[in-house]
Scaffold this motif. Structure first.
Motif: not given
Ligand code: GSH
Length: 223
Positions: A52-54, A64-67
């Motif tokens: 997952q990003l970012p 990891a985890e935006s916050h």
């Molecule tokens: N709780 C995480 C959420 C991260 C998230 O959901 N990222 C999404 C993009 S908005 C992602 O990477 N999705 C790709 C996937 O799950 O395959 C944060 O705040 O960083």
């Protein structure tokens, strides 16, 4: 140099990018495209197995985890900022309260955006009852902003912009791609206009605005 892995179309990615820019923390952006599964490559999976990003890499330390990324940068560099004031535990706690709420509430905007814009593009079936529930969830979030988070305040945690506003703004603005009627919520709409007009926040949304221009050319948020 710090590396920041993002997708410009990802709401939490844009929020982190805006925060690093406001704080003037030098970093190198590594832009991946979730659409093309670039976050599932062996190289990125080795960095963040959750795919997952970012994600931020500070030398040999991966965050990891935006916050968490936003707070790590402020704490690690001992930055004095109203975005998350290290010397004010009460204000930090208010901000954290919103940031925790965000994940299971404001983040639901994503589901509606996905059902209305992304599912049809992918040929995925949208179940009417699910769509209705997603609309209700979003209405609940906006009502809560209107009547609670922003009641009597310019920003979520008081008179100054914080991490809470930047995270929320990025998530809610995504709904502009599906022509969400922000005017129904005048307090929230005015706040959203204040936050998105912060130059670094606006700039982090350049790619999102390209989509908005296509999907919603008469958007109030386009310059
Ligand atoms: N709780 C995480 C959420 C991260 C998230 O959901 N990222 C999404 C993009 S908005 C992602 O990477 N999705 C790709 C996937 O799950 O395959 C944060 O705040 O960083």
């Amino acid at each position: 140099m710090i590396k920041l892995y993002i997708d410009w179309i990802s709401q939490p990615s844009r929020a982190v990018k805006a925060v690093l820019d406001i704080l003037k923390v030098p970093h190198e952006v590594k832009a991946l495209k979730i659409q093309f599964d670039e976050h599932k490559s062996p190289e990125f999976t080795a960095i963040h197995p959750l795919q997952q990003l970012p994600v931020l890499q500070d030398g040999d330390f991966t965050v990891a985890e935006s916050h968490n990324i936003m707070k790590y940068i402020i704490k690690q560099r001992n930055i004095s900022t109203n975005l998350y004031p290290l010397s004010d535990i009460r204000q930090q706690t208010r901000i954290d309260q919103y940031l925790d709420y965000h994940h299971t509430n404001t983040r639901k905007c994503l589901h509606l955006y996905h059902s209305v814009l992304i599912s049809p593009l992918k040929g995925e079936k949208v179940i009417p009852e699910v769509l209705e529930k997603e609309k209700q969830d979003v209405a609940k979030v906006f009502s809560y902003f209107e009547n609670n988070w922003l009641k009597g305040r310019n920003y979520i945690c008081g008179d100054q912009v914080t991490l809470a506003d930047i995270s929320a703004c990025s998530e809610m603005l995504q709904l502009d791609m599906i022509k969400f009627d922000f005017q129904k919520y005048p307090i929230t709409n005015a706040w959203l206009n204040r936050v998105i007009r912060i130059p670094e926040v606006y700039q982090a949304h350049n790619v999102a605005f390209k989509v908005i221009k296509k999907q919603n050319p008469s958007s109030q948020f386009l310059k």
